[in-house]
Motif scaffolding. Sequence first.
Motif, mmCIF file in Angstrom:
data_model
loop_
_atom_site.group_PDB
_atom_site.id
_atom_site.type_symbol
_atom_site.label_atom_id
_atom_site.label_comp_id
_atom_site.label_asym_id
_atom_site.label_seq_id
_atom_site.Cartn_x
_atom_site.Cartn_y
_atom_site.Cartn_z
ATOM 1 N N UNK A 150 -11.711 11.444 -0.051
ATOM 2 C CA UNK A 150 -10.932 12.410 -0.262
ATOM 3 C C UNK A 150 -10.005 12.628 0.741
ATOM 4 N N UNK A 151 -10.544 12.310 2.090
ATOM 5 C CA UNK A 151 -9.468 12.257 3.236
ATOM 6 C C UNK A 151 -8.832 11.142 3.469
ATOM 7 N N UNK A 152 -9.347 9.946 3.079
ATOM 8 C CA UNK A 152 -8.630 8.567 3.141
ATOM 9 C C UNK A 152 -7.499 8.106 2.229
ATOM 10 N N UNK A 153 -7.692 8.825 0.990
ATOM 11 C CA UNK A 153 -6.771 8.349 -0.289
ATOM 12 C C UNK A 153 -5.370 8.898 0.226
ATOM 13 N N UNK A 154 -5.073 10.100 0.803
ATOM 14 C CA UNK A 154 -3.773 10.682 0.930
ATOM 15 C C UNK A 154 -2.864 9.867 2.045
ATOM 16 N N UNK A 155 -3.871 9.155 3.077
ATOM 17 C CA UNK A 155 -3.261 8.538 4.064
ATOM 18 C C UNK A 155 -2.993 7.154 3.507
ATOM 19 N N UNK A 156 -3.735 6.444 2.842
ATOM 20 C CA UNK A 156 -3.511 4.989 2.314
ATOM 21 C C UNK A 156 -2.341 5.141 1.484
ATOM 22 N N UNK A 157 -2.443 6.096 0.166
ATOM 23 C CA UNK A 157 -1.343 6.467 -0.519
ATOM 24 C C UNK A 157 0.024 6.356 -0.157
ATOM 25 N N UNK A 158 0.145 7.389 0.907
ATOM 26 C CA UNK A 158 1.519 7.541 1.654
ATOM 27 C C UNK A 158 1.855 6.589 2.247
ATOM 28 N N UNK A 159 0.921 5.696 3.046
ATOM 29 C CA UNK A 159 1.527 4.409 3.678
ATOM 30 C C UNK A 159 1.966 3.389 2.598
ATOM 31 N N UNK A 160 1.222 3.073 1.701
ATOM 32 C CA UNK A 160 1.604 2.218 0.839
ATOM 33 C C UNK A 160 2.897 2.425 0.035
ATOM 34 N N UNK A 161 3.155 3.533 -0.625
ATOM 35 C CA UNK A 161 4.352 4.193 -1.129
ATOM 36 C C UNK A 161 5.448 3.850 -0.325
ATOM 37 N N UNK A 162 5.380 3.847 0.889
ATOM 38 C CA UNK A 162 6.459 3.798 1.938
ATOM 39 C C UNK A 162 6.910 2.306 2.086
ATOM 40 N N UNK A 163 5.902 1.546 1.812
ATOM 41 C CA UNK A 163 6.173 -0.015 2.099
ATOM 42 C C UNK A 163 5.998 -0.648 0.809
ATOM 43 N N UNK A 164 6.284 0.057 -0.357
ATOM 44 C CA UNK A 164 5.938 -0.733 -1.845
ATOM 45 C C UNK A 164 7.155 -1.132 -2.023
ATOM 46 N N UNK A 165 8.354 -1.181 -1.228
ATOM 47 C CA UNK A 165 9.731 -1.805 -1.786
ATOM 48 C C UNK A 165 10.183 -3.040 -1.027
ATOM 49 N N UNK A 166 9.188 -3.520 -0.302
ATOM 50 C CA UNK A 166 9.380 -4.675 0.638
ATOM 51 C C UNK A 166 8.238 -5.499 0.517
ATOM 52 N N UNK A 167 8.473 -6.738 1.089
ATOM 53 C CA UNK A 167 7.084 -7.643 1.246
ATOM 54 C C UNK A 167 5.865 -7.341 1.843
ATOM 55 N N UNK A 168 5.028 -6.595 1.128
ATOM 56 C CA UNK A 168 3.822 -6.051 1.815
ATOM 57 C C UNK A 168 2.595 -6.601 1.260
ATOM 58 N N UNK A 169 2.645 -7.594 0.443
ATOM 59 C CA UNK A 169 1.286 -7.959 -0.340
ATOM 60 C C UNK A 169 0.355 -8.436 0.633
ATOM 61 N N UNK A 170 0.793 -9.325 1.429
ATOM 62 C CA UNK A 170 -0.127 -9.923 2.637
ATOM 63 C C UNK A 170 -0.658 -8.769 3.473
ATOM 64 N N UNK A 171 0.051 -8.039 4.008
ATOM 65 C CA UNK A 171 -0.055 -6.846 4.796
ATOM 66 C C UNK A 171 -1.116 -5.962 4.180
ATOM 67 N N UNK A 172 -1.035 -5.565 2.775
ATOM 68 C CA UNK A 172 -1.849 -4.705 2.133
ATOM 69 C C UNK A 172 -3.279 -5.355 1.886
ATOM 70 N N UNK A 173 -3.399 -6.745 1.912
ATOM 71 C CA UNK A 173 -4.602 -7.646 1.497
ATOM 72 C C UNK A 173 -5.487 -7.423 2.924
ATOM 73 N N UNK A 174 -4.705 -7.654 4.155
ATOM 74 C CA UNK A 174 -5.385 -7.688 5.281
ATOM 75 C C UNK A 174 -5.944 -6.277 5.688
#
Length: 487
Positions: A309-333
Motif C-alpha cells: 500500500x505504501x509502495x504502489x503510489x510511489x511506483x505508479x506516480x513515477x511510471x506515469x510521469x515517464x510513460x511517454x518516453x523510452x522507459x522500457x529498459x529503465x523500468x525493467x532494471x
Amino acid sequence: MVKNLSIGVKANPTRRIWIPKPGKKEKRPLGIPTMKDRAIQALAKIALEPEWEAHFEPNSYGFRPGRSCQDAVKAIFQAITLKSKYVLDADIAKCFDKINHERLLQKLNTFPKLRRQIRSWLKSGVMDGKELFPTSEGTPQGGIISPLLANIALHGMEELVKKTAENFDMKLNGRNKQIPKGDKRSSIALIRYADDFVIIHEDIKSVNKCKEVITKFLNDMGLELKPSKTSLIHTLQEYEGKKPGFDFLGFNVRQYKVGQYVSGKTSHGKLLGFKTIIKPSKESIIKHYRKIQELINKSKGLSQKELIGKLNPIIRGNCYYYSTVCSTQTFDKLDALLFWKLWKWAVNRHPSKGKVWIKQKYWKTIESDNWAFSNSSEKPTKLYKHSDTKISDYVKVKGNASPYDGNLIYWSSRMGKNPELPLRLTKLLKIQKGKCPHCGLTFKDGDLMEIDHITPKSKGGKDTYENLQVLHRHCHDKKTFFDSQKY
C-alpha cells in the motif's frame, strides 16, 4: 467569510518556512500567506489568469493550466528530431526571490486597485521566527499568485529570441542569399518550464548571441542566470569535453549515431544517421530507487499488505510521469533491483525459513506473472511493477491553446474537466479521446452531443461509465433506431 473578502486591503506578512531541497544541503525559503490573503490571491488569480493566458508564449509550460512537463519535453523532441543542434541549458538563479517589483508591476499593467493590492503582497514583509524582515524584491514561494507573477515577469523571452534570429547570418545552400526571416525565426526554439529553459539552434554563434540577449532581458527584471546550472552542449557530439545530450525536468535528451536500419528519417525518407531518444535521467532513476529503498528499510515491522500500500503510489506516480518516453529498459532494471530488495526484506523477516517457503508466502502466480509480490488473502493486494506501465506517445498541447479560449471539446477530451461542461460529459470525452465511437469523427465546437447508454437501460444496461458514451445527436438517433430493431 466570503463577504469579508475584497481587493485593496493591506496584506499581512508571510510566514517563512525553510524546506530542504531534494538531494542537497541547501534549503528553499517558502513564504506562507495568511488564510485571508490566500483567498484574496485566489480571487486575483481568477481575474488575471485568463487575460494572461491569451498573451503567454506557446513554448512556456510551467505553472500554466492544461500544460505539463511532458508538453515541454515533446516540444524539445520536435525541435531536434530532424537535425542535431546546439543547446543552451539554462537555469535562472533564485527566480522567485529576485524579481524586481517595479518592473513586474509595470509589466503587469493592471487597473490601479489590483495593482495596489499586488504591491501590498510583494511589500508585506516576511516573519522568520519572531523577526520581521522587509521584502524589497521577489515574490514569495508559497503564495497562490506567485507562479503567475513569475510567468508574467519572464514573458517575452521566446519572442525576443525569435526577433534576434531575424538578423542571423543564414544563407541558402550554394547561394549568397539570406533565407527568409520567417525561416530564421522557426530555426530557433526557446522552451521554458518555470525558471528552467533551453535555447536550441544548429549554429553555436547564434546560441551565444541569444544567451547575451536573454541575459540583458533577465538583468532588467533583477534576475540572472545560474552559472553552475547553465551550460552549452550538443545533442549528438561532444562539445568542449561535455558528453552529448542534456537533462531537463528529470528526462535525458540525447541523439545517438545509428545504422541505416534504425536511423531516423526526414519527411522525404532521407536517412539522418542518428536517432533522438528521450528517457529518464540517471539522477531521477537513482532518486526514485533510493526513495523506495528507504521506505522498505523503514518498513521491517509492516505486513506485506501495508508495505504494498505504501509502495504502489510511489511506483505508479513515477511510471506515469515517464510513460511517454523510452522507459522500457529503465523500468525493467528498476523491477530487478526492487525484487532483490523485497527478497532481502522477506528473508530478514524469516531468517530460519528456506527459499521455497519464502517464495510461496510472498510471491504468487497471477495470470501470466509467476513472481507477483502479493499477499494470500481472498482479495490479494498486488505490487505494481514498473514494467506493467504501457508506454505511449504523448500528444503535445496546441501552440497558443488555453483552457480559457472557448474550445470546450478540445480541453474536455484532453483534461477530462471543464467548468462549462458537465463532469460526466468531459470524462467521457477524455475516455473517447474526443471522438464519436459511432461515426469515428472528432467532435468540433458547435456539434450537438448526447450521452448514450451502450446497452439501453430498458434492456438492463447500467448507468456507469463502462456503459456510457458520447455521440453526435444524429449518431445517437441512428443508434437508437438500430437498438429498437436489434432488441
